[in-house]
Each structure stands twice: as structure tokens, then as C-alpha cells.
Scaffold this active site. Structure first.
Site, mmCIF file in Angstrom:
data_model
loop_
_atom_site.group_PDB
_atom_site.id
_atom_site.type_symbol
_atom_site.label_atom_id
_atom_site.label_comp_id
_atom_site.label_asym_id
_atom_site.label_seq_id
_atom_site.Cartn_x
_atom_site.Cartn_y
_atom_site.Cartn_z
ATOM 1 N N TRP A 101 0.834 -1.211 0.000
ATOM 2 C CA TRP A 101 0.000 0.000 0.000
ATOM 3 C C TRP A 101 0.863 1.253 0.000
ATOM 4 O O TRP A 101 0.589 2.208 -0.730
ATOM 5 C CB TRP A 101 -0.960 0.009 1.194
ATOM 6 C CG TRP A 101 -1.966 -1.094 1.140
ATOM 7 C CD1 TRP A 101 -2.156 -2.078 2.065
ATOM 8 C CD2 TRP A 101 -2.925 -1.351 0.100
ATOM 9 N NE1 TRP A 101 -3.162 -2.924 1.665
ATOM 10 C CE2 TRP A 101 -3.652 -2.496 0.471
ATOM 11 C CE3 TRP A 101 -3.234 -0.721 -1.108
ATOM 12 C CZ2 TRP A 101 -4.677 -3.038 -0.323
ATOM 13 C CZ3 TRP A 101 -4.254 -1.258 -1.904
ATOM 14 C CH2 TRP A 101 -4.955 -2.389 -1.504
ATOM 15 N N ASP A 169 -1.595 7.119 6.176
ATOM 16 C CA ASP A 169 -2.643 6.182 5.765
ATOM 17 C C ASP A 169 -2.929 5.290 6.970
ATOM 18 O O ASP A 169 -2.112 4.455 7.343
ATOM 19 C CB ASP A 169 -2.145 5.362 4.563
ATOM 20 C CG ASP A 169 -3.117 4.246 4.162
ATOM 21 O OD1 ASP A 169 -4.166 4.093 4.811
ATOM 22 O OD2 ASP A 169 -2.813 3.532 3.181
ATOM 23 N N LYS A 193 -12.057 -1.284 6.929
ATOM 24 C CA LYS A 193 -11.229 -2.111 7.805
ATOM 25 C C LYS A 193 -11.522 -1.913 9.290
ATOM 26 O O LYS A 193 -11.436 -2.842 10.041
ATOM 27 C CB LYS A 193 -9.754 -1.924 7.496
ATOM 28 C CG LYS A 193 -9.511 -2.290 6.032
ATOM 29 C CD LYS A 193 -8.150 -2.758 5.703
ATOM 30 C CE LYS A 193 -8.065 -3.192 4.258
ATOM 31 N NZ LYS A 193 -7.600 -2.122 3.373
HETATM 32 C C1 LIG Z 1 -6.897 -1.785 2.224
HETATM 33 C C2 LIG Z 1 -5.892 -0.724 2.312
HETATM 34 C C3 LIG Z 1 -5.776 0.284 1.334
HETATM 35 C C4 LIG Z 1 -6.647 0.313 0.110
HETATM 36 O O1 LIG Z 1 -7.895 0.802 0.416
HETATM 37 P P1 LIG Z 1 -9.026 1.028 -0.695
HETATM 38 O O2 LIG Z 1 -10.093 1.661 0.119
HETATM 39 O O3 LIG Z 1 -9.379 -0.330 -1.237
HETATM 40 O O4 LIG Z 1 -8.480 1.909 -1.743
HETATM 41 C C5 LIG Z 1 -4.823 1.257 1.515
HETATM 42 N N1 LIG Z 1 -4.012 1.263 2.585
HETATM 43 C C6 LIG Z 1 -4.081 0.311 3.540
HETATM 44 C C7 LIG Z 1 -3.152 0.385 4.713
HETATM 45 C C8 LIG Z 1 -5.004 -0.703 3.431
HETATM 46 O O5 LIG Z 1 -5.080 -1.650 4.379
#
Ligand SMILES: *Cc1c(COP(=O)(O)O)cnc(C)c1O
Length: 358
Positions: A101, A169, A193
Site C-alpha cells: 500500500w 494512511d 477495515k
Molecule cells: C486496504 C488498504 C488500502 C486500500 O484501500 P481502498 O479503500 O481499497 O483503496 C490502503 N491502505 C491500507 C493500509 C489498506 O489496508
């Protein structure tokens, strides 16, 4: 009986939230209308959006001067919105590469300017968090990924950035532990998540950092445009925002982030203790960088996999196969995961040990 859901994302939500959401899809607020068939400008939905935003502020204990947005496009669109809004023309950004990511995030930034990777754990399949990096003095921002969902690593300490902004993030660990948000300038997280269903992305931004790049920003990518319209520049993802609001209310009723952090630590400790004790397993991530959200582990002898898979399947466990890039197993134990389900997994691991011994 409901499965023990260890899926990495989309993932487990509180059972009572699912029931409330299901009811609202049929009849919302006793309006005899569905939540998803009314105007997003109706007073009932505007109240949902406002409540969701204020719950975020309260639960994260956000200081004055920070705003909350519910956007679309997932964390993946934030990979691009971040440089659009924060990287100056001719400017430079620093990224810490802690996994797939993080790598995707820095790839997008490269479209708009100079990117320096100041730390990376790629040499060991991202099983640790780099620590001996220096933050250059001439960067607009530093970007980190607080929890690396695929590898099961988590930042325990964040970089000190002095003049540069700190961007994070937090897709897979927001609302899971207490953090001092005054240290961050921009935080984003896909909802699916630890906050709600897929379809909305939470953004927390310090107002004063925006509007300083001299870039022409397309409206849909411009945080200031979304802020000026209270996350309603265009039709928001009403269902995803509503279910996120319910989940945040659930968290508040439970005692908030402080209370859930305590539970999350107990849950993770239970599972890691079994991984470390049981000779048939080994943890994937470096011990000091282990995540409280995604617990990654492998078999010491791959050939025993069939036996273990049969045992956990029969125990009603779902979603613990590791990401294809790491193999092995990954148990995602987000906020809504009850400790009872983790005990079921631990029992399965112990039963596996008995069967292999015989
Ligand atoms: C799942 C995830 C993403 C991607 O997220 P989307 O909403 O599918 O774009 C980005 N960063 C992390 C840390 C993730 O776990």
C-alpha cells in the site's frame, strides 16, 4: 451459527450494527422510506453526516483546527489526492515504504513531483518497520502507513517531521489505539477495515495546510472544495456513511478508543502468545513491530497445512489465509472481533498440535 470472521477487509462489523443497518435499509427513522432512497439533502440524512463527523472528532480527540470529511474512491484515491493538495509545484515528498500500500501511495505521488523513499523494509518482504531514517529538511510532507495490513506490522512511533507535514494512511488501524493527532496534518482511511462498509473514505485534515501548492486541482480531488460543502459536493455514499456512524456510536458506547485499545491488546496478546508457544507456528513480523490488528504467521512445516486447514474450517473460522504475497496465515482482529473468536482460533491451533504429535 455465524462464522468467526478474520477477514482482512472488508471485514467484521458489530452484529448489532448490521441489524440496525438492515432495518434502516427498509424503514429509516420511521419515515416509511429506506435510508438509500431519500435525498442526501433531507434533514434526516444531513443529521447522519453531522453526527458521523462529530463522532470522529470526539473519538479521535481531535484538536481545534482539524476537519473531517467522508469521501469516495477509497484510500487508493487518497494516494493521489495527498500530493495534489500538499505537494508544491516543483516540491518534494518523503515516503516510508512499508509494503504494497505504501508503494502504491508513493507511485501516485511520483506523477506530480519528486519523491524520496527515506526508509524501506522491502529487503525482508516488509516484515519490519524501518527505524534508522532521517527526514530531509526540504520536503513538503512525509507519508507513512501506520498499519501494514498485508504483513502485520505497525508503527509504534511516528517520524518527527519538524517543518514538513506528516501524512498517514491509517486505513487498517484507525480507532484502534489512542494517538496524539496534533502530530498529524492529514490522515486518511478507507472505511472497510475498522469503521464500516466499503464505499467511503475518512479524511482528517488540519485546515491551515490546504491551499498552499499553487496547483490547479480538479474539484473532485480538492479537499477545500469538499470541506466547503461539508462532504456533500456531490452525492455522498449514504449507506456507507450511515453504517460508519452506527459503528462509531457502537465504539463510543463501549467506552471509546481507550477502552477498545485495552481489549485490542488483550486479543493480540492471546494470539501472539500461542504463535510463540506452539512449535508448529512462527510469527511473520518482527516482534517489536507486530500489529494489534493483523496477526501474520506461518507453519514451521508447510506440509502440515492440510491438517491445520481442516481443523480451523471445522471450527467455523473464516478468512485466515494469508495474502498471496506473504503466504501462511493472517488473522485480522479488528475492533469488532470478540476475544471469544480468538480463543476459538487458539483452540484450533492447540488441537492441530495434538493431532500432529499423534
Ligand atoms: C486496504 C488498504 C488500502 C486500500 O484501500 P481502498 O479503500 O481499497 O483503496 C490502503 N491502505 C491500507 C493500509 C489498506 O489496508
Amino acid at each position: 451459527m455465524k462464522k468467526h470472521n478474520f477477514s482482512a477487509g472488508p471485514c467484521i462489523l458489530p452484529q448489532e450494527v448490521l441489524k440496525q443497518a438492515a432495518d434502516a435499509v427498509v424503514n429509516f427513522n420511521n419515515l416509511d422510506l429506506s435510508l438509500i432512497e431519500i435525498s442526501h439533502r433531507s434533514k434526516d440524512f444531513v443529521a447522519v453526516m453531522e453526527n458521523a463527523r462529530s463522532l470522529v472528532k470526539e473519538l479521535l480527540n481531535l484538536p481545534e483546527g482539524y476537519s473531517v470529511l467522508f469521501l469516495q474512491g477509497g484510500a487508493s484515491l487518497e494516494f493521489l489526492m495527498t500530493p495534489y493538495n500538499l505537494l508544491k509545484e516543483g516540491g518534494k515528498a518523503a515516503y516510508i515504504d512499508t509494503g504494497a500500500w505504501a508503494a502504491k501511495a508513493l507511485k501516485e505521488a511520483k506523477l506530480l513531483g519528486d519523491v524520496e523513499v527515506i526508509g524501506s523494509s522491502k529487503d525482508k518482504t516488509y516484515n519490519y518497520i524501518p527505524k534508522n531514517y532521517t527526514v530531509p529538511s526540504n520536503v513538503d510532507y512525509v507519508h507513512v502507513t501506520s498499519n501494514n495490513t498485508i504483513y502485520g506490522t505497525q508503527f509504534k512511533e511516528f517520524p518527527k517531521t519538524d517543518d514538513a507535514l506528516l501524512v498517514c494512511d491509517m486505513s487498517s488501524d484507525i480507532f484502534s489505539r489512542e494517538l496524539d493527532f496534533t502530530k498529524f496534518d492529514l490522515v486518511y482511511a478507507g472505511a472497510q477495515k475498522n469503521m464500516g462498509p466499503a464505499g467511503t473514505t475518512l479524511v482528517v485534515v488540519k485546515d491551515e495546510i490546504l491551499g498552499k501548492t499553487s496547483r490547479n486541482i480538479p474539484a473532485m480531488l480538492d479537499y477545500q472544495v469538499h470541506l466547503s460543502k461539508d462532504s456533500m459536493f456531490n452525492t455522498p455514499p449514504v449507506f456507507a456513511v450511515y453504517v460508519s456512524m452506527l459503528t462509531l456510536q457502537w465504539l463510543k458506547d463501549l467506552g471509546g478508543v481507550k477502552a477498545i485499545e485495552k481489549l485490542n491488546k488483550e486479543k493480540a496478546a492471546l494470539l501472539y502468545a500461542e504463535i510463540d508457544r506452539n512449535p508448529l507456528f512462527k510469527g511473520f513480523a518482527e516482534v517489536e513491530d507486530r500489529s494489534l490488528m493483523n496477526v501474520t504467521f506461518n507453519l514451521t512445516d508447510e506440509s502440515t497445512g492440510e491438517v491445520f486447514d481442516k481443523i480451523w474450517n471445522e471450527a467455523g473460522i473464516s478468512g485466515i489465509k494469508g495474502h498471496r504475497s506473504v503466504g501462511g496465515y493472517r488473522a485480522s482482529i479488528y475492533n469488532a472481533m470478540p476475544i471469544e473468536s480468538i480463543q476459538v482460533l487458539v483452540n484450533a491451533m492447540q488441537q492441530f498440535e495434538k493431532e500432529i504429535k499423534n
